[in-house]
Design a protein around this motif. Structure first.
Motif, PDB file in Angstrom:
ATOM      1  N   ASN A  40     -41.878  57.172  66.121  1.00  0.00           N
ATOM      2  CA  ASN A  40     -41.639  55.737  65.921  1.00  0.00           C
ATOM      3  C   ASN A  40     -42.694  55.087  65.031  1.00  0.00           C
ATOM      4  OD1 ASN A  40     -39.270  55.683  67.478  1.00  0.00           O
ATOM      5  ND2 ASN A  40     -40.459  55.578  69.356  1.00  0.00           N
ATOM      6  N   GLY A  41     -43.852  55.710  64.902  1.00  0.00           N
ATOM      7  CA  GLY A  41     -44.901  55.175  64.045  1.00  0.00           C
ATOM      8  C   GLY A  41     -44.743  55.573  62.584  1.00  0.00           C
ATOM      9  N   PHE A  42     -44.350  56.830  62.339  1.00  0.00           N
ATOM     10  CA  PHE A  42     -44.257  57.328  60.967  1.00  0.00           C
ATOM     11  C   PHE A  42     -42.874  57.135  60.345  1.00  0.00           C
ATOM     12  CE2 PHE A  42     -48.149  59.434  62.211  1.00  0.00           C
ATOM     13  CZ  PHE A  42     -48.882  59.440  61.040  1.00  0.00           C
ATOM     14  N   HIS A  43     -41.848  57.094  61.161  1.00  0.00           N
ATOM     15  CA  HIS A  43     -40.479  56.897  60.670  1.00  0.00           C
ATOM     16  C   HIS A  43     -40.068  57.906  59.592  1.00  0.00           C
ATOM     17  CE1 HIS A  43     -41.065  52.689  62.283  1.00  0.00           C
ATOM     18  NE2 HIS A  43     -40.054  53.170  62.981  1.00  0.00           N
ATOM     19  N   ARG A  44     -40.473  59.143  59.754  1.00  0.00           N
ATOM     20  CA  ARG A  44     -40.035  60.169  58.792  1.00  0.00           C
ATOM     21  C   ARG A  44     -38.699  60.724  59.238  1.00  0.00           C
ATOM     22  NH1 ARG A  44     -42.469  66.011  56.956  1.00  0.00           N
ATOM     23  NH2 ARG A  44     -41.350  66.070  54.986  1.00  0.00           N
ATOM     24  N   LEU A  45     -37.696  60.542  58.412  1.00  0.00           N
ATOM     25  CA  LEU A  45     -36.361  61.006  58.754  1.00  0.00           C
ATOM     26  C   LEU A  45     -36.330  62.525  58.888  1.00  0.00           C
ATOM     27  CD1 LEU A  45     -34.168  58.809  56.384  1.00  0.00           C
ATOM     28  CD2 LEU A  45     -34.413  58.578  58.870  1.00  0.00           C
ATOM     29  N   ARG A  46     -35.543  62.992  59.831  1.00  0.00           N
ATOM     30  CA  ARG A  46     -35.305  64.425  59.938  1.00  0.00           C
ATOM     31  C   ARG A  46     -34.566  64.882  58.673  1.00  0.00           C
ATOM     32  NH1 ARG A  46     -35.161  66.611  65.417  1.00  0.00           N
ATOM     33  NH2 ARG A  46     -35.649  64.969  66.920  1.00  0.00           N
ATOM     34  N   PRO A  47     -34.726  66.151  58.300  1.00  0.00           N
ATOM     35  CA  PRO A  47     -34.026  66.611  57.092  1.00  0.00           C
ATOM     36  C   PRO A  47     -32.509  66.478  57.223  1.00  0.00           C
ATOM     37  CG  PRO A  47     -35.041  68.456  58.274  1.00  0.00           C
ATOM     38  CD  PRO A  47     -35.548  67.200  58.903  1.00  0.00           C
ATOM     39  N   CYS A  48     -32.011  66.619  58.430  1.00  0.00           N
ATOM     40  CA  CYS A  48     -30.561  66.548  58.643  1.00  0.00           C
ATOM     41  C   CYS A  48     -30.030  65.113  58.608  1.00  0.00           C
ATOM     42  CB  CYS A  48     -30.184  67.215  59.961  1.00  0.00           C
ATOM     43  SG  CYS A  48     -31.192  66.718  61.366  1.00  0.00           S
ATOM     44  N   HIS A  49     -30.900  64.147  58.422  1.00  0.00           N
ATOM     45  CA  HIS A  49     -30.485  62.753  58.256  1.00  0.00           C
ATOM     46  C   HIS A  49     -30.598  62.282  56.800  1.00  0.00           C
ATOM     47  CE1 HIS A  49     -29.589  61.718  62.350  1.00  0.00           C
ATOM     48  NE2 HIS A  49     -30.768  62.110  62.777  1.00  0.00           N
ATOM     49  N   LEU A  50     -30.916  63.197  55.904  1.00  0.00           N
ATOM     50  CA  LEU A  50     -31.026  62.851  54.484  1.00  0.00           C
ATOM     51  C   LEU A  50     -29.832  63.413  53.729  1.00  0.00           C
ATOM     52  CD1 LEU A  50     -34.819  63.528  53.885  1.00  0.00           C
ATOM     53  CD2 LEU A  50     -33.682  61.316  53.868  1.00  0.00           C
TER      54      LEU A  50
END
Length: 193
Positions: free
Chosen positions: A80-90
Motif C-alpha cells: 500500500n505504500g509503494f503501489h507497484r502493480l503486479r506484472p499481471c495487472h499491466l
C-alpha cells in the motif's frame, strides 16, 4: 536509477516467467498453494512438539503465529505504500507474459508475502530444530526459495518482489526465533514441570 532497476527487474521477470511450459504449470500451481503444505506444517509442528517441553511448545506456537502476522502485514504496508502493480495487472506485459492461474492477486505486489512468510518459517523452524536435524535449515531455505520462484513462474510477482520478501523473511524469522528463545528462558518454560 530506480527506473533502471525496475526495468531490469521487468526484463528478468519476463525471462524467468518465459521459461515456463504448460507441462510444468500444474506442478508450480500445486507448489505455490498454501493448502498443499498443510501436512508439511503439521509434520514440523510434530517435530517441535517432540523436541520441546509443553509450555515451550505452546509458547513457540504463539510466537510463530505472531511472526506470520508480522511478516504478512508488513508486506501489506509495503504494497500500500509503494503501489507497484503486479506484472499481471499491466496490460503491456500481459500480451507476452505467462499468467498460469486465473486469479492474479491484489493490485500491488511489492513485496511478496508468500516469499516473506515462507522464508520466515524456514529460518524459524530450521533454527529451532537445528540441534536435532542438522541439515533441516538448508532444506527449509531451498523450500522457501522454490516457493518464492513459484510466484514469478505463475506470473504474479517480479523477482525484486520475491527477493525483498525473502530478505524480510530471513530478518523476521531470525528475530522471532531469538524472541522465542528469550521468552522460553525468561519464564523457564524449558523445564519439564
Amino acid at each position: 536509477m530506480i527506473d533502471q532497476i525496475l526495468q531490469w527487474d521487468t526484463e528478468v521477470f519476463m525471462f524467468l516467467n518465459g521459461l515456463g511450459t504448460s507441462s510444468w504449470d500444474l506442478f508450480w500451481l500445486i507448489y505455490t498453494s498454501k493448502f498443499t503444505w498443510i501436512p508439511f506444517y503439521a509434520l514440523l509442528l510434530y517435530l517441535i512438539f517432540r523436541q520441546l517441553p509443553l509450555k515451550a511448545f505452546f509458547t513457540t506456537i504463539v510466537v510463530v503465529a505472531l511472526m506470520i502476522v508480522v511478516a504478512d502485514q508488513t508486506s501489506n504496508l509495503f504494497k500500500n505504500g509503494f503501489h507497484r502493480l503486479r506484472p499481471c495487472h499491466l496490460a503491456e506485459l500481459m500480451e507476452t507474459m505467462r499468467l498460469v492461474k486465473s486469479y492474479c492477486g491484489g493490485q500491488y505486489g511489492f513485496y511478496s508475502a508468500h516469499a516473506s512468510n515462507t522464508m520466515a518459517v524456514a529460518f524459524f523452524i530450521g533454527l529451532t530444530l537445528k540441534k536435532r536435524f542438522k541439515y533441516l535449515l538448508y532444506i527449509m531455505i531451498v523450500w522457501a526459495i522454490l516457493m518464492s520462484y513459484s510466484r514469478i513462474y505463475i506470473g504474479v510477482h517480479y523477482p525484486l518482489d520475491v527477493l525483498v520478501g525473502m530478505i524480510f523473511g530471513v530478518i523476521t524469522g531470525t528475530i522471532f526465533y531469538k524472541l522465542n528463545g528469550y521468552v522460553i528462558q525468561k519464564f523457564n518454560f524449558n523445564s519439564k514441570d
